[in-house]
Scaffold this motif. Structure first.
Motif, mmCIF file in Angstrom:
data_model
loop_
_atom_site.group_PDB
_atom_site.id
_atom_site.type_symbol
_atom_site.label_atom_id
_atom_site.label_comp_id
_atom_site.label_asym_id
_atom_site.label_seq_id
_atom_site.Cartn_x
_atom_site.Cartn_y
_atom_site.Cartn_z
ATOM 1 N N ALA A 1 0.884 -1.368 -0.058
ATOM 2 C CA ALA A 1 -0.002 0.108 -0.083
ATOM 3 C C ALA A 1 0.820 1.147 0.037
ATOM 4 N N THR B 1 3.027 3.927 1.144
ATOM 5 C CA THR B 1 3.818 3.847 2.268
ATOM 6 C C THR B 1 4.812 5.120 2.330
ATOM 7 N N ALA C 1 -3.894 7.802 10.867
ATOM 8 C CA ALA C 1 -3.596 6.282 10.259
ATOM 9 C C ALA C 1 -4.574 5.426 10.797
ATOM 10 N N GLN D 1 -5.428 2.052 8.980
ATOM 11 C CA GLN D 1 -3.958 2.061 8.349
ATOM 12 C C GLN D 1 -3.128 1.806 9.635
ATOM 13 N N GLN E 1 1.949 1.582 7.231
ATOM 14 C CA GLN E 1 2.092 2.534 6.116
ATOM 15 C C GLN E 1 2.730 3.743 6.213
ATOM 16 N N LEU F 1 -0.700 8.963 1.727
ATOM 17 C CA LEU F 1 -1.352 7.962 2.319
ATOM 18 C C LEU F 1 -2.937 7.820 2.028
#
Length: 381
Positions: free
Chosen positions: A10, A12, A110, A115, A166, A371
């Motif tokens: 994903a 990062t 996140a 995430q 991430q 992100l």
């Protein structure tokens, strides 16, 4: 999702903060890995810290996009009259308390949006903030060497997709420590830059071996610069005012003064104002601090704010101050300028052209955008 040929990734971001890495340190020829990174990505002429140009306030600004008056970490140490308590950055059992930390750092943004985040020693990361913590966190430990920090990042990137963070944030203190002890123009600062560059070289080699150079975004920032100081540039508060009337003084090189009695404020301010006509500092009542500093609207900012000229320090004799390098001054001063370099699939290549300087409140929004996170309210643009 991106792939390195064997695994899916994903979006990062690895964000590394090199405490005290003044913008022009990158031009000393001691950091070839960072020079290459800038060529393959983008480097800003400088990044403007928030006021005061001190470590904890600016590290927390970088990850929240909020100025210190908005997130509440207004210095490395400060007194809060409502909590009737003092924040000491060197006392983790006390400074990790959630009550100090406002705003929403990127590692919380996140986690709230499903995430994972991993944070190594970044100020604030060991605290529960708004009920959240990073998925993985490593508290401050001065024994961890720069190269070990690079290995920590690579270990996190080696995790399987469902566990892998991430956002990865890393804090490195070496350059700031050398700057304080020996001064910004010292051999020791240059040596510390070589150590940091070795760490970055190790990280980039590890990314290359894993075929992740074009998969992972790497951002290198600093919180502030550094300027020369010394014992001959100390202004002792004891020589100017009666310190018995002061409940708390914090914020060196600034003097953030909280008198024991509110009625003593006018007299103390007047005495300091008179002294400032012949000494290298300015003094303000909190509500009169110049607008551009954004340093008025928080109860933690002391009623009297003294700001020394570049390189001068306001302390009490009992503080036992000693240093050859210092920061914390006017955030627009050239010596306070911080660094910003970024490289990766989300970053356009500038091929060595530097972008204009910008304020550090914009970093949070940039990381959130890479992100695909909805950012929390912040002061960035």
């Amino acid at each position: 999702l991106l792939t390195n040929g064997t695994d899916l990734f994903a979006n990062t971001v690895v964000m590394i903060s090199v405490d005290g890495m003044r913008a022009d340190y990158l031009d000393r020829g001691r950091s070839p890995a960072l020079t290459r990174m800038a060529r393959e990505g983008v480097r800003a002429e400088y990044m403007e810290p928030s006021f005061p140009s001190i470590t904890f306030p600016n590290h927390y600004t970088l990850v929240t996009g909020l100025r210190p008056e908005s997130h509440g970490i207004i210095s490395n140490t400060f007194y809060d009259p409502v909590l009737n308590d003092t924040f000491w950055y060197t006392r983790p059992e006390q400074s990790w308390d959630s009550k100090w930390w406002g705003g929403e750092p990127i590692w919380v943004t996140a986690v709230k949006q499903k995430q994972r985040s991993a944070v190594h020693m970044w100020p604030g990361s060991s605290s529960e903030i708004a009920g959240y913590r990073p998925t993985y966190v490593e508290p401050f430990n001065k024994k961890v060497k720069p190269n070990e920090k690079a290995d920590r990042v690579l270990n996190w990137l080696d995790m399987p997709l469902d566990d892998r963070p991430q956002f990865i944030g890393v804090y490195v203190s070496d350059v700031d420590t050398a700057g304080h002890w020996y001064g910004p123009e010292s051999y020791e600062v240059n040596e510390s830059m070589e150590r940091i560059d070795g760490m970055m070289s190790r990280l980039f080699s590890g990314l290359e071996q894993r075929n992740l150079t074009d998969v992972v975004n790497v951002i290198v920032v600093s919180d502030h610069g550094m300027t020369q100081t010394g014992n001959e540039r100390i202004i002792y508060l004891d020589d100017l005012i009666d310190l018995d009337k002061i409940q708390a003084h914090h914020g060196a090189p600034l003097a953030l003064l909280t008198p024991k009695r509110t009625e003593d404020i006018p007299e103390l301010y007047s005495t300091l104002k008179n002294a400032s006509h012949n000494l290298p500092f300015n003094v303000y009542l909190r509500e009169e601090v110049p607008e551009r500093f954004h340093f008025r609207n928080n109860q933690r900012i002391a009623p009297i704010v003294c700001i020394p000229y570049l390189g001068w320090v306001l302390v009490a004799r009992a503080d036992g101050f000693q240093a050859n390098g210092m920061h914390g001054y006017d955030n627009r001063a050239r010596d306070m300028r911080a660094s910003f370099i970024a490289r990766g699939p989300a970053i356009r290549q500038s091929k060595g052209e530097r972008i204009a300087g910008f304020p550090n409140v914009n970093v949070y929004g940039l990381v959130a955008r890479i992100l695909n996170l909805v950012p929390a309210i912040n002061n960035g643009s």
